[in-house]
Design an enzyme around this catalytic site. Structure first.
Site, PDB file in Angstrom:
ATOM      1  N   THR A   1       0.861  -1.185   0.000  1.00 40.26           N
ATOM      2  CA  THR A   1       0.000   0.000   0.000  1.00 40.26           C
ATOM      3  C   THR A   1       0.896   1.233   0.000  1.00 40.26           C
ATOM      4  OG1 THR A   1      -1.879   1.126   1.009  1.00 40.26           O
ATOM      5  CG2 THR A   1      -0.389   0.001   2.525  1.00 40.26           C
ATOM      6  N   GLU A   2       0.559   2.212  -0.848  1.00 41.87           N
ATOM      7  CA  GLU A   2       1.447   3.334  -1.135  1.00 41.87           C
ATOM      8  C   GLU A   2       1.824   4.135   0.102  1.00 41.87           C
ATOM      9  OE1 GLU A   2      -0.970   5.472  -3.902  1.00 41.87           O
ATOM     10  OE2 GLU A   2      -2.209   6.389  -2.371  1.00 41.87           O
TER      11      GLU A   2
END
Lengths: 211, 222
Positions: free
Chosen positions: A47-48
């Site tokens: 997840t960024e």
């Protein structure tokens, strides 16, 4: 026509996530793919916002308001997870370290163009997030989307009309009607959702579907 | 003696002036310095430029700065999220200048500013609307866009724990933009959940204190 429901679309895409893959799931429907990866495969979800090894939704007693995914939803961490800051997170994307990114799309085109960040509406502020960084550096870009918009407008096109997220970046398109591979010749059919014929799907598709 | 501790949030934000360019750490609701933002609202400064990933949701402290017309410019990757009502309202009214920057480019421009790098070529946004008017170059067959460093006057960040030297460590995904923003501002203010009497274990320090000007305890974890 027998379109898949959203879980059916996510489950179909999940079949193509191999064991050992490092995968970024975009916000919205792509996030649901994680629920359907076949048993026996170990997949690390990125997840960024700085976590590799995203786990399932927490039980109440596990909830941590500072442990979230890109959709700002509470998550957990799997064994082997790691935490890092934004520069390292995006180095993983641009630096070709992830295997697959699954993104939602407003429009896709047979030349591999993807549009998923801005429309042509003037008062609608654009919001790009990490989409352009993902398509710049992740080798496999899968779009997961409805084949047509709710009002029937085609989304699988010869050329996108919305501003592009990336030119020629798509590798595959998964819709509620079919799975398409992007080739130099255009969209090539991989399979159809059960109960649909190529003729029916082609009739509601602007782009040509090759077999 | 080095002691970066300040007693309260109001003292911490007192140096902020009208027209300042301010980085605000956080992503979604995680790692946002809500205490410092509330103090900034009370402080009353105007005409601010805010550099942040998101542009506030609901009636949170960042959204309130927009509601109270303290912000004239936003540099942001994802300003439109569910509940970002004040941003959308002020944007529609034409009261806010918006620069949309891809998220990784935003982080890297900030990193460049904090690292003494005069800019960089990135493949992100090549061939798109967000590269218009920018220098481009094809290197070994790949198209790149030239991006400049993005510095700030102030960075408002949040961490889990600090010591008096300004060393910081973080919790879970509340790290996000906070360490890189700490490097890129002339004056970095850290709000921390725990202000420790003992020095942090050096191996656990994520942001070395050299990047931090002041630390203030704000025990709430949002």
């Amino acid at each position: 026509m027998k379109p898949l429901d959203e879980n059916g679309m996510a489950a179909r895409l999940a079949q193509d996530i191999p064991d050992g893959a490092y995968v970024n799931l975009g916000i919205g429907l792509p996030n649901r793919v994680a629920h359907f990866v076949p048993a026996g495969r170990e997949v690390m979800y990125h997840t960024e916002n700085g976590l590799l090894g995203v786990g399932p939704v927490p039980r109440t007693e596990q909830e941590d308001p500072e442990l979230i995914n890109a959709s700002k939803k509470l998550v957990t961490m799997v064994p082997g997870a790691s935490l890092f800051d934004h520069t390292l997170s995006f180095a993983m994307m641009r630096g070709n370290h992830l295997s697959i990114a699954v993104l939602g799309a407003y429009q896709v085109a047979e030349n591999g163009d993807l549009a998923n960040w801005a429309t042509l509406e003037q008062n609608f502020p654009p919001a790009v997030g990490g989409a352009m960084d993902l398509v710049a550096g992740v080798p496999q870009i899968y779009a997961l989307m409805r084949h047509n918009s709710r009002d029937g407008a085609p989304k699988v096109l010869k050329r996108c009309t919305y501003p592009l997220t990336g030119a020629g970046v798509l590798t595959r398109v998964y819709t509620d009607l079919c799975v398409l591979e992007v080739t130099p010749e255009g969209f090539k059919l991989i399979d159809l959702a059960e109960g649909n014929s190529l003729e029916e799907v082609q009739a509601v598709t602007e782009a040509r579907i090759l077999t | 003696m080095i002691d970066k501790r300040v007693s309260d949030l109001a003292t911490a934000v007192a140096p902020i002036f009208d027209g300042a360019v301010i980085m605000v750490g956080g992503f979604g609701t995680s790692g946002i310095p809500f205490g410092l933002l509330a103090a900034l609202l009370d402080h009353g400064t105007r005409d601010l430029t805010i550099i942040a990933n998101n542009a506030g949701t609901g009636e949170d402290a960042l959204a309130l700065l927009l509601r109270e017309n303290r912000v004239s410019r936003v540099i942001c990757s994802y300003p439109r999220s569910p509940g970002s009502v004040w941003f959308e309202k002020r944007y529609e009214e034409g009261l806010i200048e918006l620069e949309v920057v891809p998220q990784g480019t935003l982080a890297e421009r900030i990193r460049a500013a904090g690292s003494g790098i005069g800019g960089f070529f990135t493949p992100t946004a090549y061939g798109t609307l967000l590269a218009e008017g920018k220098e481009t170059r094809v290197i070994d067959g790949v198209g790149y866009v030239f991006e400049k460093p993005l510095p700030a006057d102030f960075a408002l960040i949040r961490a889990e724990q600090a010591d008096r030297w300004g060393n910081l460590r973080y919790h879970a995904t509340a790290r996000n933009f906070n360490p890189v923003m700490a490097m890129a501002a002339k004056h970095t203010i850290a709000e921390v959940r725990i202000l420790a009497d003992e020095p942090l274990e050096p191996e656990s320090v994520i942001t070395p204190g050299i990047f931090v000007n002041s630390v203030v305890e704000f025990g709430v974890r949002p």
